[in-house]
Design a protein around this motif. Structure first.
Motif, PDB file in Angstrom:
ATOM      1  N   LYS A 103     -28.754 -42.567 -51.016  1.00  0.00           N
ATOM      2  CA  LYS A 103     -28.923 -44.016 -50.917  1.00  0.00           C
ATOM      3  C   LYS A 103     -28.681 -44.535 -49.509  1.00  0.00           C
ATOM      4  N   THR A 104     -27.782 -43.877 -48.760  1.00  0.00           N
ATOM      5  CA  THR A 104     -27.432 -44.330 -47.419  1.00  0.00           C
ATOM      6  C   THR A 104     -27.153 -43.125 -46.536  1.00  0.00           C
ATOM      7  N   VAL A 105     -27.571 -43.201 -45.280  1.00  0.00           N
ATOM      8  CA  VAL A 105     -27.286 -42.155 -44.290  1.00  0.00           C
ATOM      9  C   VAL A 105     -26.827 -42.835 -43.001  1.00  0.00           C
ATOM     10  N   TRP A 106     -25.684 -42.401 -42.482  1.00  0.00           N
ATOM     11  CA  TRP A 106     -25.161 -42.926 -41.214  1.00  0.00           C
ATOM     12  C   TRP A 106     -24.873 -41.785 -40.257  1.00  0.00           C
ATOM     13  N   LEU A 107     -25.105 -41.998 -38.967  1.00  0.00           N
ATOM     14  CA  LEU A 107     -24.567 -41.132 -37.918  1.00  0.00           C
ATOM     15  C   LEU A 107     -23.183 -41.680 -37.622  1.00  0.00           C
ATOM     16  N   MET A 108     -22.187 -40.809 -37.625  1.00  0.00           N
ATOM     17  CA  MET A 108     -20.794 -41.245 -37.531  1.00  0.00           C
ATOM     18  C   MET A 108     -20.139 -40.733 -36.256  1.00  0.00           C
ATOM     19  N   SER A 109     -19.075 -41.408 -35.862  1.00  0.00           N
ATOM     20  CA  SER A 109     -18.190 -40.859 -34.841  1.00  0.00           C
ATOM     21  C   SER A 109     -16.940 -40.385 -35.577  1.00  0.00           C
ATOM     22  N   GLY A 110     -16.172 -39.520 -34.940  1.00  0.00           N
ATOM     23  CA  GLY A 110     -14.940 -39.062 -35.580  1.00  0.00           C
ATOM     24  C   GLY A 110     -15.013 -37.619 -36.012  1.00  0.00           C
ATOM     25  N   SER A 111     -14.393 -37.325 -37.150  1.00  0.00           N
ATOM     26  CA  SER A 111     -14.224 -35.933 -37.562  1.00  0.00           C
ATOM     27  C   SER A 111     -15.440 -35.337 -38.271  1.00  0.00           C
ATOM     28  N   PHE A 112     -16.446 -36.141 -38.574  1.00  0.00           N
ATOM     29  CA  PHE A 112     -17.691 -35.603 -39.128  1.00  0.00           C
ATOM     30  C   PHE A 112     -18.865 -36.318 -38.476  1.00  0.00           C
ATOM     31  N   ASP A 113     -20.050 -35.791 -38.650  1.00  0.00           N
ATOM     32  CA  ASP A 113     -21.223 -36.276 -37.920  1.00  0.00           C
ATOM     33  C   ASP A 113     -22.102 -37.228 -38.724  1.00  0.00           C
ATOM     34  N   ILE A 114     -22.336 -36.905 -39.978  1.00  0.00           N
ATOM     35  CA  ILE A 114     -23.214 -37.714 -40.820  1.00  0.00           C
ATOM     36  C   ILE A 114     -22.465 -38.085 -42.093  1.00  0.00           C
ATOM     37  N   GLY A 115     -22.568 -39.353 -42.468  1.00  0.00           N
ATOM     38  CA  GLY A 115     -21.996 -39.845 -43.715  1.00  0.00           C
ATOM     39  C   GLY A 115     -23.119 -40.241 -44.650  1.00  0.00           C
ATOM     40  N   LEU A 116     -22.981 -39.905 -45.920  1.00  0.00           N
ATOM     41  CA  LEU A 116     -23.997 -40.208 -46.929  1.00  0.00           C
ATOM     42  C   LEU A 116     -23.366 -40.910 -48.116  1.00  0.00           C
ATOM     43  N   ILE A 117     -24.122 -41.798 -48.722  1.00  0.00           N
ATOM     44  CA  ILE A 117     -23.795 -42.296 -50.048  1.00  0.00           C
ATOM     45  C   ILE A 117     -24.879 -41.745 -50.960  1.00  0.00           C
ATOM     46  N   ILE A 118     -24.460 -41.044 -52.002  1.00  0.00           N
ATOM     47  CA  ILE A 118     -25.443 -40.516 -52.951  1.00  0.00           C
ATOM     48  C   ILE A 118     -25.054 -40.935 -54.364  1.00  0.00           C
ATOM     49  N   GLU A 119     -26.059 -40.996 -55.234  1.00  0.00           N
ATOM     50  CA  GLU A 119     -25.834 -41.362 -56.628  1.00  0.00           C
ATOM     51  C   GLU A 119     -26.438 -40.318 -57.548  1.00  0.00           C
ATOM     52  N   GLY A 120     -25.779 -40.114 -58.664  1.00  0.00           N
ATOM     53  CA  GLY A 120     -26.276 -39.218 -59.698  1.00  0.00           C
ATOM     54  C   GLY A 120     -25.802 -39.691 -61.048  1.00  0.00           C
ATOM     55  N   LYS A 121     -26.223 -39.008 -62.095  1.00  0.00           N
ATOM     56  CA  LYS A 121     -25.822 -39.387 -63.448  1.00  0.00           C
ATOM     57  C   LYS A 121     -24.447 -38.851 -63.802  1.00  0.00           C
ATOM     58  N   THR A 122     -24.083 -37.691 -63.225  1.00  0.00           N
ATOM     59  CA  THR A 122     -22.785 -37.077 -63.523  1.00  0.00           C
ATOM     60  C   THR A 122     -22.199 -36.492 -62.235  1.00  0.00           C
ATOM     61  N   MET A 123     -20.898 -36.195 -62.284  1.00  0.00           N
ATOM     62  CA  MET A 123     -20.255 -35.536 -61.143  1.00  0.00           C
ATOM     63  C   MET A 123     -20.877 -34.167 -60.900  1.00  0.00           C
ATOM     64  N   LYS A 124     -21.211 -33.481 -61.978  1.00  0.00           N
ATOM     65  CA  LYS A 124     -21.828 -32.165 -61.849  1.00  0.00           C
ATOM     66  C   LYS A 124     -23.170 -32.266 -61.130  1.00  0.00           C
ATOM     67  N   GLU A 125     -23.969 -33.268 -61.470  1.00  0.00           N
ATOM     68  CA  GLU A 125     -25.261 -33.453 -60.809  1.00  0.00           C
ATOM     69  C   GLU A 125     -25.078 -33.680 -59.306  1.00  0.00           C
ATOM     70  N   VAL A 126     -24.104 -34.503 -58.937  1.00  0.00           N
ATOM     71  CA  VAL A 126     -23.827 -34.752 -57.522  1.00  0.00           C
ATOM     72  C   VAL A 126     -23.347 -33.472 -56.852  1.00  0.00           C
ATOM     73  N   ALA A 127     -22.427 -32.759 -57.490  1.00  0.00           N
ATOM     74  CA  ALA A 127     -21.905 -31.514 -56.926  1.00  0.00           C
ATOM     75  C   ALA A 127     -23.015 -30.486 -56.716  1.00  0.00           C
ATOM     76  N   LEU A 128     -23.916 -30.367 -57.688  1.00  0.00           N
ATOM     77  CA  LEU A 128     -25.038 -29.433 -57.548  1.00  0.00           C
ATOM     78  C   LEU A 128     -25.984 -29.852 -56.429  1.00  0.00           C
ATOM     79  N   PHE A 129     -26.189 -31.155 -56.268  1.00  0.00           N
ATOM     80  CA  PHE A 129     -27.026 -31.642 -55.172  1.00  0.00           C
ATOM     81  C   PHE A 129     -26.437 -31.222 -53.824  1.00  0.00           C
ATOM     82  N   VAL A 130     -25.133 -31.410 -53.671  1.00  0.00           N
ATOM     83  CA  VAL A 130     -24.470 -31.018 -52.424  1.00  0.00           C
ATOM     84  C   VAL A 130     -24.578 -29.508 -52.231  1.00  0.00           C
ATOM     85  N   ALA A 131     -24.287 -28.736 -53.274  1.00  0.00           N
ATOM     86  CA  ALA A 131     -24.277 -27.270 -53.177  1.00  0.00           C
ATOM     87  C   ALA A 131     -25.670 -26.679 -52.975  1.00  0.00           C
TER      88      ALA A 131
END
Length: 159
Positions: free
Chosen positions: A90-118
């Motif tokens: 849903k959202t992508v940012w270039l970040m400063s600090g300890s990580f480079d890119i920040g994302l907001i993602i949505e899914g139906k379940t935690m498992k769905e989100v975890a699988l998307f990341v993996a």
């Protein structure tokens, strides 16, 4: 133009007629300015916010941190373009600090989100590491408070 942008940012459903009255401006002038803002890519969309918890909808939102290796001649832009093509994102940012890119993602379940990341994010060549944070409750989004504080109805008792 700044005032028009501020009004529309607070409520995208305000009509040009209402804005003209609010700013004491000519209706055609307001319409032309709004169209120019769209044509120049300053107004890039409009969005209605929905409190999905109140709508009793099964939805999981997560904030994902990515550490990435910038691409030669592209920096992080090509990585961001690849990532924002996914429907979950849903959202992508270039970040400063300890990580480079920040994302907001949505899914139906935690498992769905975890699988998307993996399965989609972590295997990307440029991605060095990921961090996933699940949203448990939304209090405020885009300047809008979701649940107004309830008034304390208890009586004070003194002895």
């Amino acid at each position: 133009m700044q005032k028009i942008l501020e009004i529309l940012e607070k409520d995208c459903q305000v009509t040009p007629e209402q804005i003209a009255v609010m700013l004491n401006r000519d209706l055609d002038e307001v319409r032309e300015k709004i169209q120019a803002l769209r044509d120049n890519g300053i107004i890039v969309g409009s969005k209605l916010l929905i409190d999905w918890d109140q709508a009793d909808s099964e939805r999981v939102t997560a904030f994902i941190e990515l550490r990435c290796t910038p691409q030669h001649g592209e920096g992080f832009d090509n990585i961001a373009r690849r990532i924002y093509q996914y429907e979950h994102v849903k959202t992508v940012w270039l970040m400063s600090g300890s990580f480079d890119i920040g994302l907001i993602i949505e899914g139906k379940t935690m498992k769905e989100v975890a699988l998307f990341v993996a399965e989609k994010l972590a295997p990307m060549d440029a991605v060095v590491s990921t961090g996933t944070h699940f949203v448990l409750k939304t209090y405020k989004d885009s300047g809008i408070i979701y649940q107004k504080p309830q008034k304390d109805e208890r009586s004070i008792i003194t002895l």
